[in-house]
Design a protein around this motif. Structure first.
Motif, PDB file in Angstrom:
ATOM      1  N   ALA A  70      10.099  -5.398  -4.969  1.00 54.02           N
ATOM      2  CA  ALA A  70      10.220  -5.298  -6.530  1.00 54.02           C
ATOM      3  C   ALA A  70       8.964  -5.155  -7.284  1.00 54.02           C
ATOM      4  O   ALA A  70       9.063  -4.184  -8.374  1.00 54.02           O
ATOM      5  N   LEU A  71       7.953  -5.615  -6.782  1.00 54.83           N
ATOM      6  CA  LEU A  71       6.722  -5.232  -7.373  1.00 54.83           C
ATOM      7  C   LEU A  71       6.302  -3.697  -7.325  1.00 54.83           C
ATOM      8  O   LEU A  71       5.989  -3.089  -8.346  1.00 54.83           O
ATOM      9  N   GLY A  72       6.484  -3.356  -6.319  1.00 49.35           N
ATOM     10  CA  GLY A  72       6.507  -1.720  -5.764  1.00 49.35           C
ATOM     11  C   GLY A  72       7.284  -0.964  -6.516  1.00 49.35           C
ATOM     12  O   GLY A  72       6.945   0.042  -7.379  1.00 49.35           O
ATOM     13  N   LEU A  73       8.620  -1.335  -6.914  1.00 51.35           N
ATOM     14  CA  LEU A  73       9.382  -0.597  -8.021  1.00 51.35           C
ATOM     15  C   LEU A  73       8.893  -0.605  -9.265  1.00 51.35           C
ATOM     16  O   LEU A  73       9.242   0.221 -10.016  1.00 51.35           O
ATOM     17  N   LYS A  74       8.296  -1.767  -9.873  1.00 47.97           N
ATOM     18  CA  LYS A  74       7.684  -1.666 -10.985  1.00 47.97           C
ATOM     19  C   LYS A  74       6.278  -0.877 -10.960  1.00 47.97           C
ATOM     20  O   LYS A  74       6.128  -0.487 -12.350  1.00 47.97           O
ATOM     21  N   VAL A  75       5.623  -1.082  -9.974  1.00 43.10           N
ATOM     22  CA  VAL A  75       4.403  -0.254 -10.256  1.00 43.10           C
ATOM     23  C   VAL A  75       4.523   1.098  -9.673  1.00 43.10           C
ATOM     24  O   VAL A  75       3.583   1.977 -10.602  1.00 43.10           O
ATOM     25  N   PHE A  76       5.190   1.402  -8.867  1.00 46.97           N
ATOM     26  CA  PHE A  76       5.600   2.694  -8.530  1.00 46.97           C
ATOM     27  C   PHE A  76       5.769   4.039  -9.624  1.00 46.97           C
ATOM     28  O   PHE A  76       5.061   5.124  -9.672  1.00 46.97           O
ATOM     29  N   PRO A  77       6.441   3.694 -10.577  1.00 44.03           N
ATOM     30  CA  PRO A  77       6.810   4.653 -11.760  1.00 44.03           C
ATOM     31  C   PRO A  77       5.325   5.102 -12.362  1.00 44.03           C
ATOM     32  O   PRO A  77       5.244   6.235 -12.929  1.00 44.03           O
ATOM     33  N   LYS A  78       4.446   4.361 -12.360  1.00 39.63           N
ATOM     34  CA  LYS A  78       3.163   4.480 -12.948  1.00 39.63           C
ATOM     35  C   LYS A  78       2.053   5.061 -12.417  1.00 39.63           C
ATOM     36  O   LYS A  78       0.912   5.585 -12.785  1.00 39.63           O
ATOM     37  N   LYS A 119      12.123 -22.539  11.666  1.00 39.04           N
ATOM     38  CA  LYS A 119      12.012 -20.810  12.001  1.00 39.04           C
ATOM     39  C   LYS A 119      12.867 -20.372  10.528  1.00 39.04           C
ATOM     40  O   LYS A 119      12.602 -19.222  10.260  1.00 39.04           O
ATOM     41  N   VAL A 120      14.067 -20.944  10.525  1.00 37.64           N
ATOM     42  CA  VAL A 120      14.957 -20.368   9.477  1.00 37.64           C
ATOM     43  C   VAL A 120      14.062 -20.497   7.894  1.00 37.64           C
ATOM     44  O   VAL A 120      14.317 -19.457   7.184  1.00 37.64           O
ATOM     45  N   VAL A 121      13.429 -21.469   7.860  1.00 37.40           N
ATOM     46  CA  VAL A 121      12.691 -21.619   6.577  1.00 37.40           C
ATOM     47  C   VAL A 121      11.720 -20.640   6.497  1.00 37.40           C
ATOM     48  O   VAL A 121      11.539 -19.884   5.359  1.00 37.40           O
ATOM     49  N   LEU A 122      10.884 -20.308   7.741  1.00 40.13           N
ATOM     50  CA  LEU A 122       9.904 -19.353   7.417  1.00 40.13           C
ATOM     51  C   LEU A 122      10.365 -18.143   7.506  1.00 40.13           C
ATOM     52  O   LEU A 122       9.943 -16.966   6.748  1.00 40.13           O
ATOM     53  N   THR A 123      11.620 -17.610   7.967  1.00 41.96           N
ATOM     54  CA  THR A 123      12.291 -16.256   7.958  1.00 41.96           C
ATOM     55  C   THR A 123      12.712 -16.126   6.531  1.00 41.96           C
ATOM     56  O   THR A 123      12.483 -15.092   5.928  1.00 41.96           O
ATOM     57  N   ALA A 124      13.021 -17.279   5.591  1.00 38.03           N
ATOM     58  CA  ALA A 124      13.659 -17.103   4.414  1.00 38.03           C
ATOM     59  C   ALA A 124      12.065 -16.786   3.487  1.00 38.03           C
ATOM     60  O   ALA A 124      12.511 -16.035   2.758  1.00 38.03           O
ATOM     61  N   LEU A 125      11.242 -17.254   3.836  1.00 34.13           N
ATOM     62  CA  LEU A 125       9.803 -17.163   2.962  1.00 34.13           C
ATOM     63  C   LEU A 125       9.505 -15.799   3.347  1.00 34.13           C
ATOM     64  O   LEU A 125       9.159 -15.135   2.079  1.00 34.13           O
ATOM     65  N   VAL A 126       9.569 -15.293   4.625  1.00 36.45           N
ATOM     66  CA  VAL A 126       9.152 -13.899   4.660  1.00 36.45           C
ATOM     67  C   VAL A 126      10.053 -13.041   3.814  1.00 36.45           C
ATOM     68  O   VAL A 126       9.282 -11.929   3.328  1.00 36.45           O
ATOM     69  N   LEU A 127      11.356 -13.308   4.125  1.00 35.05           N
ATOM     70  CA  LEU A 127      12.103 -12.177   3.477  1.00 35.05           C
ATOM     71  C   LEU A 127      12.064 -12.263   1.862  1.00 35.05           C
ATOM     72  O   LEU A 127      12.018 -11.247   1.206  1.00 35.05           O
ATOM     73  N   ALA A 128      11.756 -13.357   1.283  1.00 34.70           N
ATOM     74  CA  ALA A 128      11.443 -13.481  -0.022  1.00 34.70           C
ATOM     75  C   ALA A 128      10.256 -12.795  -0.355  1.00 34.70           C
ATOM     76  O   ALA A 128      10.230 -11.976  -1.281  1.00 34.70           O
ATOM     77  N   ALA A 129       9.043 -12.759   0.363  1.00 40.15           N
ATOM     78  CA  ALA A 129       7.991 -12.382   0.145  1.00 40.15           C
ATOM     79  C   ALA A 129       8.245 -10.657   0.326  1.00 40.15           C
ATOM     80  O   ALA A 129       7.513  -9.946  -0.539  1.00 40.15           O
ATOM     81  N   VAL A 130       8.774 -10.146   1.242  1.00 35.13           N
ATOM     82  CA  VAL A 130       9.348  -8.952   1.164  1.00 35.13           C
ATOM     83  C   VAL A 130       9.865  -8.236   0.073  1.00 35.13           C
ATOM     84  O   VAL A 130       9.650  -7.117  -0.426  1.00 35.13           O
ATOM     85  N   MET A 131      11.022  -8.862  -0.520  1.00 36.47           N
ATOM     86  CA  MET A 131      11.711  -8.723  -1.645  1.00 36.47           C
ATOM     87  C   MET A 131      10.754  -8.681  -2.757  1.00 36.47           C
ATOM     88  O   MET A 131      10.811  -7.720  -3.591  1.00 36.47           O
ATOM     89  N   ALA A 132       9.821  -9.712  -2.847  1.00 35.31           N
ATOM     90  CA  ALA A 132       8.932  -9.656  -3.913  1.00 35.31           C
ATOM     91  C   ALA A 132       7.882  -8.294  -3.876  1.00 35.31           C
ATOM     92  O   ALA A 132       7.626  -7.697  -4.988  1.00 35.31           O
ATOM     93  N   ALA A 141       0.872  -1.160  -0.096  1.00 35.31           N
ATOM     94  CA  ALA A 141       0.130  -0.077  -0.033  1.00 35.31           C
ATOM     95  C   ALA A 141       0.939   1.286  -0.049  1.00 35.31           C
ATOM     96  O   ALA A 141       0.315   2.308  -0.501  1.00 35.31           O
ATOM     97  N   GLU A 142       1.932   1.092   0.484  1.00 38.43           N
ATOM     98  CA  GLU A 142       2.893   2.206   0.593  1.00 38.43           C
ATOM     99  C   GLU A 142       3.244   2.726  -0.838  1.00 38.43           C
ATOM    100  O   GLU A 142       3.582   4.154  -1.157  1.00 38.43           O
ATOM    101  N   VAL A 143       3.369   2.010  -1.855  1.00 38.71           N
ATOM    102  CA  VAL A 143       3.513   2.412  -3.304  1.00 38.71           C
ATOM    103  C   VAL A 143       2.454   3.425  -3.789  1.00 38.71           C
ATOM    104  O   VAL A 143       2.580   4.192  -4.441  1.00 38.71           O
TER     105      VAL A 143
END
Length: 157
Positions: A68-76, A52-65, A17-19
């Motif tokens: 990345a989507l925000g950077l793709k959408v933001f310019p528009k 716990k490590v696997v869940l942390t990696a999944l959360v970090l991947a979701a944050v990165m995604a 939503a910040e985007v």
């Protein structure tokens, strides 16, 4: 466990939503929700460290995604279009610039050392190689290239 999942999903939603709603509040709240959710994952006693490590990696991947989507959408977004320059600077036409070589005319504005002059009936941006030149002074083109048109007062000839 449901509370943790809802907290992390809410954090990702707020980051997304910040985007659309710039200002920082949604992004900060989203980051806090994700951090609290991550701390809650590590506070679970019945979950092994590997999970716990696997869940942390999944959360970090979701944050990165999400970012990345925000950077793709933001310019528009309308805010990004308002924030950034949409026009471009016109290139100096090489043929027109060389056609003005040796031309003379009058300074329309004070040249400090940049300003405007009327050369061959056209109003053009010029740069004075002699420093300050008062308006209405007769000037002559000494160089014209893709970088601009350089003039000097004819009184210096």
């Amino acid at each position: 466990m449901i509370f943790i999942i809802v907290l992390i999903l809410l954090g990702l939603l707020l980051l997304g939503a910040e985007v659309i709603l710039p200002g920082g509040i949604a992004g900060i709240l989203g980051g806090i929700c994700i951090l609290v959710g991550m701390f809650q994952i590590y506070a679970l006693p019945d979950l092994g460290f590997g999970w716990k490590v696997v869940l942390t990696a999944l959360v970090l991947a979701a944050v990165m995604a999400t970012l990345a989507l925000g950077l793709k959408v933001f310019p528009k977004t309308p805010f990004a279009k308002w924030l950034t320059l949409q026009s471009t600077v016109a290139k100096v036409d090489q043929k027109k610039a060389h056609a003005l070589a040796g031309a003379s005319g009058n300074a329309v504005t004070d040249l400090r050392p940049d300003g405007r002059a009327r050369l061959n009936g056209r109003l053009v941006d010029v740069h004075s190689v002699a420093g300050f030149v008062a308006a209405e002074t007769e000037v002559k083109v000494v160089a014209a290239d893709s970088l601009g048109i350089q003039v000097r007062p004819t009184s210096l000839d």
